[in-house]
Design a protein around this motif. Sequence first.
Motif, PDB file in Angstrom:
ATOM      1  N   PHE A  58       8.836   2.006  -0.725  1.00  0.00           N
ATOM      2  CA  PHE A  58       7.320   2.249  -0.978  1.00  0.00           C
ATOM      3  C   PHE A  58       7.558   2.069  -2.747  1.00  0.00           C
ATOM      4  N   ALA A  59       8.438   2.381  -3.330  1.00  0.00           N
ATOM      5  CA  ALA A  59       8.508   2.009  -4.747  1.00  0.00           C
ATOM      6  C   ALA A  59       8.313   0.744  -5.025  1.00  0.00           C
ATOM      7  N   GLU A  60       9.128  -0.047  -4.230  1.00  0.00           N
ATOM      8  CA  GLU A  60       9.150  -1.682  -4.641  1.00  0.00           C
ATOM      9  C   GLU A  60       7.928  -2.297  -4.280  1.00  0.00           C
ATOM     10  N   LEU A  61       7.036  -1.794  -3.399  1.00  0.00           N
ATOM     11  CA  LEU A  61       5.842  -2.165  -3.175  1.00  0.00           C
ATOM     12  C   LEU A  61       4.918  -1.589  -4.253  1.00  0.00           C
ATOM     13  N   GLU A  62       4.895  -0.428  -4.467  1.00  0.00           N
ATOM     14  CA  GLU A  62       4.111   0.242  -5.456  1.00  0.00           C
ATOM     15  C   GLU A  62       4.175  -0.431  -6.856  1.00  0.00           C
ATOM     16  N   GLY A  63       5.476  -0.701  -7.514  1.00  0.00           N
ATOM     17  CA  GLY A  63       5.684  -1.404  -8.643  1.00  0.00           C
ATOM     18  C   GLY A  63       5.177  -0.779  -9.776  1.00  0.00           C
ATOM     19  N   GLY A  64       5.067   0.750  -9.853  1.00  0.00           N
ATOM     20  CA  GLY A  64       4.741   1.412 -11.069  1.00  0.00           C
ATOM     21  C   GLY A  64       3.474   1.346 -11.473  1.00  0.00           C
ATOM     22  N   ASN A  65       2.459   0.844 -10.195  1.00  0.00           N
ATOM     23  CA  ASN A  65       1.002   0.738 -10.332  1.00  0.00           C
ATOM     24  C   ASN A  65       0.344   2.259 -10.057  1.00  0.00           C
ATOM     25  N   GLY A  66       1.159   3.100  -9.555  1.00  0.00           N
ATOM     26  CA  GLY A  66       0.272   4.389  -9.019  1.00  0.00           C
ATOM     27  C   GLY A  66      -0.166   4.309  -7.513  1.00  0.00           C
ATOM     28  N   PHE A  67      -0.486   5.373  -7.194  1.00  0.00           N
ATOM     29  CA  PHE A  67      -1.020   5.468  -5.748  1.00  0.00           C
ATOM     30  C   PHE A  67      -2.070   6.628  -5.814  1.00  0.00           C
ATOM     31  N   ASP A  68      -2.773   6.677  -4.790  1.00  0.00           N
ATOM     32  CA  ASP A  68      -3.882   7.790  -4.540  1.00  0.00           C
ATOM     33  C   ASP A  68      -3.591   8.317  -3.267  1.00  0.00           C
ATOM     34  N   CYS A  69      -3.962   9.543  -2.977  1.00  0.00           N
ATOM     35  CA  CYS A  69      -3.777  10.296  -1.776  1.00  0.00           C
ATOM     36  C   CYS A  69      -5.099  11.068  -1.252  1.00  0.00           C
ATOM     37  N   VAL A  70      -5.209  10.984  -0.148  1.00  0.00           N
ATOM     38  CA  VAL A  70      -6.169  11.860   0.547  1.00  0.00           C
ATOM     39  C   VAL A  70      -5.801  12.437   1.817  1.00  0.00           C
ATOM     40  N   GLY A  71      -6.114  13.782   2.027  1.00  0.00           N
ATOM     41  CA  GLY A  71      -5.457  14.578   3.315  1.00  0.00           C
ATOM     42  C   GLY A  71      -6.909  15.079   4.158  1.00  0.00           C
ATOM     43  N   HIS A  72      -6.631  14.965   5.312  1.00  0.00           N
ATOM     44  CA  HIS A  72      -7.547  15.642   6.470  1.00  0.00           C
ATOM     45  C   HIS A  72      -6.640  16.186   7.460  1.00  0.00           C
ATOM     46  N   ILE A 117      -1.754   7.872   2.132  1.00  0.00           N
ATOM     47  CA  ILE A 117      -1.029   7.591   0.567  1.00  0.00           C
ATOM     48  C   ILE A 117      -1.284   6.003   0.415  1.00  0.00           C
ATOM     49  N   MET A 118      -2.202   5.781  -0.582  1.00  0.00           N
ATOM     50  CA  MET A 118      -2.833   4.438  -0.700  1.00  0.00           C
ATOM     51  C   MET A 118      -2.256   3.921  -2.174  1.00  0.00           C
ATOM     52  N   ILE A 119      -1.448   2.731  -1.908  1.00  0.00           N
ATOM     53  CA  ILE A 119      -0.936   1.941  -3.142  1.00  0.00           C
ATOM     54  C   ILE A 119      -1.941   1.352  -3.866  1.00  0.00           C
ATOM     55  N   ARG A 120      -2.174   1.627  -5.149  1.00  0.00           N
ATOM     56  CA  ARG A 120      -3.206   0.974  -5.951  1.00  0.00           C
ATOM     57  C   ARG A 120      -3.049  -0.494  -6.201  1.00  0.00           C
ATOM     58  N   GLY A 121      -4.024  -1.142  -6.086  1.00  0.00           N
ATOM     59  CA  GLY A 121      -3.850  -2.747  -6.493  1.00  0.00           C
ATOM     60  C   GLY A 121      -3.554  -3.423  -5.288  1.00  0.00           C
TER      61      GLY A 121
END
Length: 441
Positions: A348-362, A368-372
Amino acid sequence: METFHPSMTPPLPFSYTFTATMSGSSSGATPNTITTPWMDRRIWSKLPQRLLDRVLAFLPPPAFFRARSVCKRWYALLFSDSFLELYLQVSPRHHWFLFFKHKTLKSYIYRGSGGGDGDNRGPCEGYLFDPIDIAWHRLSFALVPSGFSPASSSGGLVCWVSDEAGPKSIILCNPILGSLTQLPPTLRPRLFPSIGLTVNPSSIDITVAGDDMISPYAVKNLTAENFHMDGGGFYSIWGTTSSLPRLCSLESGRMVYVGGKFYCMNYNPFSVLAHDVAANIWCKIQAPMRRFLRSPSLVESRGNLLLVAAVEKSKLNVPKSLRLWDLQACGTTWVEVERMPQQLYIQFAELEGGNGFDCVGHGDFIVIMIRGSDKALLLDVCEKRWLWIPPCPYSQEGGGGSSSNNGRNGELHGFAYEPRLATPVTGLLDQLTLPFQTYNG
């Protein structure tokens, strides 16, 4: 009207086996077995209409809209008061997610005054994700005027807020029915407020907080405005205001509703702001490990408030990780309840590359969505199972968002969404019906 466009037509889930013995066969003959994917019409054609309606009320919305093409009576069920009343009583809840290819609202507000490509958006689309069947569906929001962006969702309604700075206009939309309800504008001018929405069959509450415009060129997080209306005849149209805690910084633009309170992230340093809707007061809750969090998000899951964040500390005795904390009943204590497996976090960290992520729960699920990017993980909270979500096939077609090419075209922003064929609270809002205005995005 066919509202849903499924990515593929699923196979029939059952095969029915019928056994018949030929009258002319000998006593030792083996009965003829016939296997067919169709049910015996001699039995099912005699099913009482009340029982049949009950079965249809249990269908998920995509299947229900497909079933409407069977006959005139089924087509008319969407307009039948008796069926919709039954639907509200027995229909199971669908803890799904609704994603938009839009960038965040702030990116529209701060676009260049020269009118970039974002001004030429076509009709908006939403992408509905079913976490049970891991299936994508497409929803049209063609009736929503330009100049609005999605801000929140609850009870089958999606809240759209005007992009233009000033008093905020709000539209509530049920995309399943194609209905729009416009609310009176807020009283205070704001730029990019955080929006909280909670809807049940007999009441609606909306909180608009922060980004007060103290001048045409400056904003400050000072106040919140509340909208309330219920079936008991009590209503407050932005007449209830409250002061935000000092030195708060609301950047996420969204709130989560749990147990009578709206929660949102506060930044620099990280903490959680809570707004008690009934008491109309705000308080600040300290976040766990706040000095070492990255990309924190608040989500609702099974009636609990969870905080999801990456933990990074160079001198920490444990590896970097992504963790989930549950806010306890006392309202101030957090308990860690889940941690992403380390091998998965490395990927996950390799794909995310420090760009951050957003989460939504239900419900039982957290996305967990990787930004960009179009990469996202699905966590089943009950089963403690993690899996990668297949990319949305519709988001690659270029519809429903800005045509600007800045490397983030595949990024989706999501909300918890429960598709509903009926939203009785809109009947209350019809009492506030306003002449629908035309907005220029």
